[in-house]
Scaffold this motif. Sequence first.
Motif, short mmCIF file in Angstrom:
data_model
loop_
_atom_site.label_atom_id
_atom_site.label_comp_id
_atom_site.label_asym_id
_atom_site.label_seq_id
_atom_site.Cartn_x
_atom_site.Cartn_y
_atom_site.Cartn_z
N ALA A 316 0.84 -1.20 0.00
CA ALA A 316 0.00 0.00 0.00
C ALA A 316 0.87 1.25 0.00
CB ALA A 316 -0.92 0.00 1.22
N LYS A 318 0.84 5.20 0.93
CA LYS A 318 0.10 6.19 1.70
C LYS A 318 0.78 7.56 1.56
CE LYS A 318 -2.62 3.02 3.40
NZ LYS A 318 -4.05 2.94 2.98
N THR A 354 3.10 -4.96 3.26
CA THR A 354 3.65 -3.79 3.97
C THR A 354 3.16 -2.52 3.29
OG1 THR A 354 5.66 -3.82 2.62
CG2 THR A 354 5.70 -5.07 4.68
N LYS A 355 3.61 -1.39 3.76
CA LYS A 355 3.21 -0.12 3.15
C LYS A 355 4.41 0.79 2.93
CE LYS A 355 2.16 2.27 7.50
NZ LYS A 355 1.14 2.98 8.28
N SER A 357 5.20 4.87 2.93
CA SER A 357 4.63 6.14 3.37
C SER A 357 5.37 7.31 2.75
CB SER A 357 4.69 6.24 4.90
OG SER A 357 3.98 5.17 5.50
N ASP A 373 9.81 3.02 3.84
CA ASP A 373 9.27 1.69 3.58
C ASP A 373 9.42 0.81 4.81
OD1 ASP A 373 11.84 0.30 3.60
OD2 ASP A 373 12.26 1.31 1.70
#
Length: 447
Positions: A316, A318, A354-355, A357, A373
């Motif tokens: 993801a 963000k 995981t994401k 940002s 990350d």
Amino acid sequence: MQLSHLVDFFLHPVYFEQPDQLRKGRLFVRGCLLTSLFSTSYVWLSVLFEYQKGVYFMVMNVVGFLLLPLLAKTRLPIALLGNLYVTLGATAVLVLTYFSGGIWSAIYPWIVSIPLLALLVVNKFSGAVWGGIALACMVYFGVLDMRGIALPVEYNVEMKTWWFTTILTGLLLIILFVGFVFEVVQTGALRELESKNAKLEEQKTTIASQSEALEKLIEEKDYIIRILAHDLRNPLSNIDGLADMMESKRYVGQEDEFLGMVKRTANNALHLIERVLEMDKADQRESIDMDPVDVAEVLQELIESINETARRKDIAIKLNNAARSTSVVGERVYVLQIFENLLSNAIKFSKGGTKVSITVANTNSSLMVKVADEGPGVRPEEEDRLFKKFSKLSSRPTGEESSAGLGLSLVKRYVELLGGKIWHEGGAAIGATFAVELPLTGRPDRG
């Protein structure tokens, strides 16, 4: 007219083509002119001592030594001219020795000057030959005296003391002259050698510098090729992902939107090629044309184009935009490349689930963007290699993606061209965080 100009006047142009021949030619002419001047004084001494043959032979020497330099105007070998010079002087010395008492003549010691002149004006071989001739003549006069053969004495013997004093003094002077000329020649030759060595060292330095520049140029050429290969991979991957989405039935009706994304990505790739090739000039660009660029808009565009790649790895993205102003001074393609590389790296080194940002904020007159990350992060001992060309760290992409070790070095180059800064924030418990600071077009509105 200077003496050097007068000497060169007598030399044929062919002598100037070879430094060694030119040196010998100049020495020959100087020797002739100075010996002629020296012989002139002995003409008057011969008159004073009533030495008739001395007058004749000294006049012969004066005229002969004045005419010899004219032969240097021809193409005759300098060795031949030098031997004619020695022959003329040797003839006068030997004949005048014979007619002034032989071994007991004040001129007898002058025989030693014959091989000295040959050595100085011609070469070692000629000096050795004339040395043999001089030795033979000295022995000959000695043998005549041992046999009791008296040789004529044609000068005024009542002036014998003055005769010996002046003639032997002249011998000392000519030996000093020969030594002086030899020293001058040697000094000149050494200076010429030093000058040539200095030029040779300068040429070696130039060649080394050119070689280093050539190696650097080859490295830069290779670097440019790697840049293109690296930075074209991301947009092509995005285009491939968008094409898959267009083929999927889940996105029916969104073809025009995806087509627009493909077109923008392709244009960015073409623009990148133009800019990278532009950097391949003799001196890479130290500055670029600065225009306002909305970073928030660029980030949104990037997220849309790279989202499919992230979705494939279940990552993801963000975006947290807390900035009051996101307009920076820069060039859009470089701004796009900076954050595309950082986002691509974050996705490349992150595991599924995981994401990534993205945080945007204002600091004084700058815009700060952080990309974080949840991957393996950067080892402390490897941080100093982060922004170096072709540097690969121990961390590896999680989805079998390739890594050329160029991305962060390119990002650093682009950030510097935009007048900004980039750094890695170490000490995080997990993942890697990269911060980019770019100058705003104006100070952020404090509200």
